[in-house]
Every structure is written in structure tokens, then in C-alpha cells.
Design a protein around this motif. Structure first.
Motif, short mmCIF file in Angstrom:
data_model
loop_
_atom_site.label_atom_id
_atom_site.label_comp_id
_atom_site.label_asym_id
_atom_site.label_seq_id
_atom_site.Cartn_x
_atom_site.Cartn_y
_atom_site.Cartn_z
N LYS A 235 113.05 100.63 53.15
CA LYS A 235 114.28 101.43 53.19
C LYS A 235 114.57 102.10 51.86
CE LYS A 235 116.39 98.45 56.71
NZ LYS A 235 117.52 97.51 57.01
N LEU A 236 113.97 101.59 50.80
CA LEU A 236 114.21 102.12 49.46
C LEU A 236 113.05 102.94 48.93
CD1 LEU A 236 115.71 98.85 47.93
CD2 LEU A 236 116.99 100.87 48.62
N LEU A 237 111.83 102.52 49.28
CA LEU A 237 110.63 103.16 48.73
C LEU A 237 110.16 104.27 49.66
CD1 LEU A 237 108.72 103.14 46.37
CD2 LEU A 237 107.38 101.36 47.49
N ARG A 238 110.87 105.39 49.63
CA ARG A 238 110.57 106.55 50.47
C ARG A 238 110.03 107.68 49.60
NH1 ARG A 238 111.30 106.35 55.93
NH2 ARG A 238 112.14 108.46 55.87
N GLY A 239 109.31 108.63 50.23
CA GLY A 239 108.88 109.83 49.52
C GLY A 239 107.69 109.63 48.59
N THR A 240 106.79 108.73 48.93
CA THR A 240 105.63 108.49 48.06
C THR A 240 104.49 109.47 48.31
OG1 THR A 240 104.81 106.83 49.62
CG2 THR A 240 106.19 106.05 47.80
N ASP A 241 104.53 110.22 49.44
CA ASP A 241 103.53 111.26 49.70
C ASP A 241 104.08 112.60 49.22
OD1 ASP A 241 101.77 109.48 50.93
OD2 ASP A 241 102.76 109.71 52.89
N PRO A 242 103.18 113.58 48.94
CA PRO A 242 103.66 114.90 48.49
C PRO A 242 104.65 115.48 49.50
CG PRO A 242 101.29 114.72 48.18
CD PRO A 242 101.71 113.49 48.94
N ALA A 243 105.76 116.04 48.99
CA ALA A 243 106.81 116.51 49.88
C ALA A 243 107.65 117.59 49.22
CB ALA A 243 107.72 115.35 50.31
N LEU A 244 108.06 118.55 50.04
CA LEU A 244 109.04 119.55 49.63
C LEU A 244 110.43 118.96 49.86
CD1 LEU A 244 109.75 122.52 48.80
CD2 LEU A 244 109.76 123.04 51.26
#
Length: 448
Positions: A235-244
Motif C-alpha cells: 500500500k506504500l511502495l507504489r510507482g516502482t516501474d517507469p511512469a508518467l
């Protein structure tokens, strides 16, 4: 520790020597120097080598230039541009130099649009932050030092890798545009009194690259084990892949300061919300911020008191690197680092709920001119504090709360140099008694 102190002394001596030479040169060239009012219709240029130092980033080098146009009826100016090309170099454990931070940008500020009713600020930039901090989440996150058990003479590669345990590489081009619409204005020539609406968009493309064996790599790998801790961490560790990431900013600004760059009276308050629709990876969230600063003159500009309080709360699935930042008008790292909690490492603490407090006792006491350029020199003593919670509800990992502990504290003092009306150079030395870590920062602009 000794190296930090030596660098601090060397930079301080260099700065003071340069100021004395400038002042002496100006005094030698004039019998009487005009210190009266400046021409209200003028253009100010400033260009400096971007040579500075930050405990977290190392020795910085590059160039920064600004140009501001002043005109009757416009405050603080009609428009201003600031351009920077900048990188840092730092001694890497067990080897030579590394370049942890790269920051190029163009800042644009147009406060005089639509007969002074509209102000547009924008930043176009590129950042590469090779030693972005990751220590986990919460007020009681641990600062492990695995390199202490490794002999560099026996295994240099392992020793070097261990020093990256709490780091990852973060690359992100950015475009930030904020529009400020004046809703109410009762300003006078001596002091502002206005309320503005804030509408903006902050767009970044984020590339996260964990280092082998680092805590971030370990935590990402643990998300697949199906345990209760994995669910909590997920729930906290989000967005570890490349993202706009596209974030809409909305808010209200209340401003009664007597000077935008070195205020001694008044207040500046930001009440804002920033929200992401989740363009990629379902990174949908809303964040609410109250950032309020108050200034009180005790003996005019010779002695004044300044205090800032920040409360920042995030709801939803924000990327983990946004959990170490706060604010919408000027997003800053914190708690930790030279813009929030001095003496504590940058990105040291991460969470969805953050409280930050800064107290400063300021003095601007020395004015001198060099040619047509005007300088104002001062000093500051400060006390910073912060408290962090990983989430809105209590969070436990491995059967223990990550939200324990007390306020984190940093304290110290520094030097301020204002060139013209808009360029403030800041030198701060700090120490955190709670972390037992030093910090030294040379940067552009007041902390608040």
C-alpha cells in the motif's frame, strides 16, 4: 566528520573573503555612494558560478543566471527568468568521485499579467538523482549501516555496494506550471495584502532504478510473498516501474509579506490540494497541504523572527517517492535535507502524514554596493523539527509499529547574501541531535 568541518570552514572563509574584497573595492572607488531609492523602471542581471555544497549531494558546480525586469506598478517585478545548469560531485566510499545529482532548469515568473491580476510561474527541467534516499516508511524507520561489517581491503565491491543500501537512482524530466489569480488585493507600497487562487499542473516522467542488494530492491522483491507484511508494504511502495505522473494543483494563497525574498513582517500561507488521476500504474491520490510562514520584525531588518508550520496529508495510492515531498506551489523534499529538516539526511523519512516546523532568528545588517549592484548581508539561527506517520492508520511491519519515536530535530546557523532584490544565497550549517548527523548547505533562496 572532519572532512565536513574542513569543507564548511573553507567555504565560509572563501565567501567572507569575497564579500570583503567586493566591499573594499566599492569603497575605494567612491567617496560618497548613492544609497537612495533605485530607479523603479530597471532591469537587474545576475550571473554566478553555481558552486556550492550540500552534505547529501556533495560539491556542486555549474552556472546560474537571472534577469528581472522592474517597472512602476508591478510587485515584486514585471517578470523574472532564472536559468541553471548544475551537477554535484562526491567522494564515493572505497573509490574515486561519483556524480550523484544533476539538475538543469529554466524558471519563468510573470507576475504582471492582465494588469497585475494574473501571475504565471513555470519550470522546465531535468533531474537525475543517483543517491535518492530510501529507508522504508514511518517515524521509526531504521538507518542500517551494513558496510560497517565489511572490510574494504578484503571485499571492496561489497563495501561499495553496501554504501548504496539506502539509495536508488531516480531520473525525471519535469514540467511545472502554476497560475495564480488575484482574488482580493489591498496592498500598499510598503506591504502586500492579497489573496490568490492557485491552479497548476506538475508533470514528471519517473524512472526508478534500485541498486543490487539495496533495501528498495529487497522490499520490492518481498511484495510477492503474500504475507501480511507484503500487503501492508504494497500500500506504500507504489510507482516502482517507469511512469508518467500528472498532478493537478489547486489552492489558495494568502500573502501579507513586506518583501518576497527577505521578509521581516507579514505572513505567507498556502492551503492546497494536489491530485493525480492515475495516468499510469493506477497512481491515483490526493494530497492536502497547509504551509504557513509568519514573520515579525523586532528591530526592523536588523533583527526579526520567522516561523513556519507545514502539515501534509496524502490519501490514496501515491508513488513512494512522493511520500518524501510536500507542497504544491513549490514542491520540496522533506522531512530531511536543506529545505525542511536541516542536519537530517535528505529523504530520510517517508510517510503519508508529515508535520514540519521551522524557527529562525534573522538579521540583515550589512549593505554595500559594487558598481550598480546592491548587496545585503545577514545571518540566521534556526531550529527545525518534524514528525512522520507512514499512513493515516497505524502501520506495523514485522510485528512492530513503524510510527514510534519522537520529533526529529535539526539546529544550526547560517549566512545570507542578497544580490539586488531577488537573488538570495544561503549558507547553513546544521546538526541533528536526534540523528547525530551534521549538515552543510549552500543554495539559492530562503528555506521559507
Amino acid at each position: 566528520m572532519h572532512r565536513h568541518r574542513s569543507t564548511t570552514r573553507a567555504l565560509a572563509v572563501l565567501v567572507l573573503a569575497c564579500l570583503c574584497l567586493l566591499a573594499g573595492d566599492a569603497a575605494a572607488k567612491r567617496k560618497k555612494k548613492d544609497t537612495g531609492p533605485q530607479n523603479p523602471n530597471r532591469t537587474e542581471f545576475g550571473a554566478l558560478p553555481a558552486i556550492n555544497y550540500d552534505t547529501d549531494l556533495g560539491f556542486g558546480f555549474g552556472a546560474i543566471a537571472s534577469v528581472a525586469r522592474f517597472a512602476t506598478g508591478y510587485r515584486p517585478y514585471k517578470w523574472r527568468l532564472e536559468l541553471q545548469a548544475y551537477a554535484t560531485v562526491k567522494r564515493a566510499p572505497g573509490k574515486g568521485a561519483e556524480f550523484p545529482f544533476h539538475d538543469d532548469y529554466l524558471n519563468m515568473d510573470f507576475p504582471g499579467l492582465l494588469e497585475n491580476r494574473l501571475r504565471i510561474t513555470a519550470r522546465v527541467g531535468f533531474r537525475k538523482f543517483a543517491n535518492t534516499g530510501y529507508y522504508g516508511f514511518g517515524n521509526d524507520s531504521k538507518f542500517d549501516k551494513p558496510w560497517e561489517s565489511i572490510d574494504p581491503d578484503e571485499d571492496l565491491a561489497a563495501y561499495q555496494a553496501a554504501h548504496r543500501f539506502h539509495s536508488f537512482d531516480h531520473i525525471y524530466p519535469l514540467l511545472l506550471v502554476n497560475t495564480r489569480v488575484r482574488l482580493w488585493d489591498r496592498s500598499t507600497p510598503a506591504q502586500r495584502k492579497r489573496i490568490e487562487a492557485l491552479v497548476g499542473l506538475n508533470t514528471t516522467y519517473n524512472i526508478v532504478r534500485p541498486y543490487p542488494g539495496s533495501k528498495l530492491e529487497q522490499d520490492i522483491a518481498s511484495l510477492d510473498d503474500g504475507s501480511k507484511d507484503a500487503q501492508t508494504l504494497g500500500k506504500l511502495l507504489r510507482g516502482t516501474d517507469p511512469a508518467l505522473l500528472m498532478v493537478l494543483n489547486l489552492g489558495l494563497l494568502f500573502d501579507t509579506r513586506d518583501h518576497e525574498f527577505t521578509p521581516t513582517r507579514g505572513t505567507f500561507t498556502e492551503l492546497s490540494v494536489r491530485s493525480s488521476p492515475g495516468v499510469q500504474q493506477d497512481l491515483r491520490y490526493a494530497a492536502f497541504a497547509l504551509n504557513t510562514a509568519w514573520y515579525k520584525a523586532i528591530v526592523g531588518e536588523y533583527l526579526s523572527f520567522a516561523i513556519r508550520g507545514v502539515a501534509d496529508v496524502i490519501l490514496g495510492d501515491a508513488p513512494f517517492y512522493e511520500l518524501t515531498r510536500f507542497g504544491a506551489l513549490q514542491p520540496r523534499d522533506g522531512p530531511g535535507g536543506g529545505w525542511s529538516l536541516r542536519g537530517v539526511p535528505r529523504q530520510r523519512y517517508s510517510g503519508k502524514v508529515k508535520l514540519i516546523q521551522n524557527l529562525e532568528l534573522r538579521s540583515m545588517f550589512w549593505r554595500f554596493n559594487v558598481g550598480k549592484s546592491r548587496f545585503l548581508v545577514g545571518a540566521v539561527g534556526f531550529l527545525d523539527a518534524a514528525r512522520i506517520w507512514a499512513d493515516l492508520r497505524g502501520t506495523e511491519l514485522a510485528g512492530q509499529s513503524v510510527d514510534g519515536g519522537t520529533f526529529k530535530v535539526g539546529t544550526g546557523g547560517g549566512l545570507r547574501v542578497r544580490w539586488g532584490e531577488t537573488l538570495v544565497i544561503r549558507f547553513d550549517g546544521a546538526y541533528s541531535p536526534t540523528e547525530r548527523t551534521p549538515g552543510f548547505y549552500v543554495d539559492i533562496g530562503q528555506v521559507f
